[in-house]
Design an enzyme around this catalytic site. Structure first.
Site, short mmCIF file in Angstrom:
data_model
loop_
_atom_site.label_atom_id
_atom_site.label_comp_id
_atom_site.label_asym_id
_atom_site.label_seq_id
_atom_site.Cartn_x
_atom_site.Cartn_y
_atom_site.Cartn_z
N LEU A 1 2.22 10.05 2.18
CA LEU A 1 1.24 10.20 3.05
C LEU A 1 0.28 9.38 2.68
O LEU A 1 0.16 8.75 1.85
CB LEU A 1 0.72 11.56 3.20
CG LEU A 1 1.93 12.45 3.89
CD1 LEU A 1 1.68 13.86 3.76
CD2 LEU A 1 2.41 11.97 5.46
N SER A 2 -0.88 9.14 3.71
CA SER A 2 -1.92 8.28 3.26
C SER A 2 -2.74 8.74 2.19
O SER A 2 -3.21 8.08 1.13
CB SER A 2 -2.91 8.05 4.55
OG SER A 2 -3.40 9.13 4.82
N GLU A 3 -2.63 10.00 1.86
CA GLU A 3 -3.42 10.82 0.79
C GLU A 3 -2.69 11.94 0.40
O GLU A 3 -2.07 12.62 1.10
CB GLU A 3 -4.99 11.23 1.31
CG GLU A 3 -5.74 10.09 1.72
CD GLU A 3 -5.94 9.06 0.44
OE1 GLU A 3 -5.78 9.34 -0.76
OE2 GLU A 3 -6.65 8.09 0.71
N THR A 4 -2.51 12.09 -0.85
CA THR A 4 -2.24 13.47 -1.56
C THR A 4 -3.39 14.04 -2.40
O THR A 4 -3.87 13.36 -3.10
CB THR A 4 -1.01 13.52 -2.23
OG1 THR A 4 0.08 13.03 -1.48
CG2 THR A 4 -0.63 14.61 -3.05
N CYS B 1 -12.03 10.54 -0.29
CA CYS B 1 -11.26 10.77 1.03
C CYS B 1 -11.59 11.81 1.92
O CYS B 1 -11.54 12.93 1.14
CB CYS B 1 -9.61 10.74 0.75
SG CYS B 1 -8.50 10.98 2.01
#
Length: 288
Positions: A44-47, A79
């Site tokens: 995903l774009s961020e974890t 983020c």
């Protein structure tokens, strides 16, 4: 290794919209390289990784935690959507008893507080300065070809290049714009730019909901071709559009295929409150 794992769609009230982020709760210290391996696996774009700061802390009673964010390719210093997702997991799934949570991050202390219609993030506000077109002409031409540009600014704090498209365009143009991200790493490889923001002035509401500005965000430099809804870019966009529009309270929409809505309040202390919803779509255990 067994880690509680959640996926939450941020900046939306509906599942499968907004921006998904994975959230891991760390009871114990995690091997450094494992953060990146897990983020790569989540893809995903961020974890986000929430960790306890003291041995006696617990995720239900404590109000302050460490927080780190990883794309599939690298750690990032800020983020917003994964912070919102982290707060949503703690508030709604873990049933944390506090009204405000503090996260200790690479960008300092960030706060998230409960609101009637979502979660409010307390984030830094980052200015963007005018950028000479000729210095970034190749990057812009590669990304959006001959699309008309009204203004270009650069945020040294976030290393984002903000490109405001001509006011002659409307939301549907930005939504349908084909952006070439594949060649950007070859065109811009100095390390100065880590993200490209395309933004457009909003339109009167008419039959649809009015927004003050629109945006899309591209970050192939950190392994994310297009990020669906991006809280960190709105720390820059909020500063820019507040000055342009002469407003402190704004409603923004990020025009990705998933779409996301952000309510913005620029504060006098040089920070910004960004409010949004979150929908938790997955709960499980990561084993390795």
């Amino acid at each position: 290794m067994r880690l509680p794992l959640f996926i939450a769609d941020a900046f939306t009230a509906k599942a499968f919209c907004g921006n998904p982020a994975a959230v891991c709760l760390l009871e114990n210290k995690l091997d450094e390289d494992m953060h990146q391996k897990i983020a790569r696996e989540m893809n995903l774009s961020e974890t986000a990784f929430i960790r306890k700061l003291h041995p006696n802390d617990n995720f239900t009673q404590s109000s302050c935690f460490g927080l780190r964010w990883f794309t599939p390719a690298s750690e990032v210093p800020l983020c917003g959507h994964a912070t919102l997702a982290s707060a949503a997991v703690l508030f709604h799934k873990i049933k944390n008893v506090n009204s405000t949570l503090t996260f200790v991050t690479l960008s300092g202390e960030l706060k998230a507080r409960r609101a009637e219609d979502g979660i409010v993030l307390d984030l830094p506000l980052y200015p963007a300065h005018p950028q000479d077109f000729h210095e970034v002409e190749d990057l812009i031409k590669t990304a959006i070809r001959d699309t008309l540009v009204q203004e270009i600014c650069y945020s040294p704090d976030t290393q984002n290049l903000l490109v405001r498209l001509s006011d002659t365009y409307d939301r549907s143009f930005l939504e349908g714009l084909m952006v070439n991200t594949q060649d950007l790493l070859q065109v811009e490889n100095t390390g100065k730019v880590k993200g490209l923001i395309l933004t457009l002035k909003g339109e009167p509401g008419g039959q649809s909901q009015a927004f003050d500005f629109y945006s899309r965000y591209f970050a192939p430099w950190v392994g994310v071709a297009e990020d669906p809804v991006t809280g960190s870019t709105h720390t820059v966009l909020s500063s820019y559009w507040s000055q342009q529009l002469g407003k402190k309270e704004m409603r923004a929409f990020q025009c990705s295929h998933r779409g996301g809505e952000l309510m913005i309040s620029v504060r006098a202390d040089g920070r910004v409150d960004i409010r949004g919803g979150a929908a938790i779509v997955l709960e499980g255990t990561l084993t390795a």
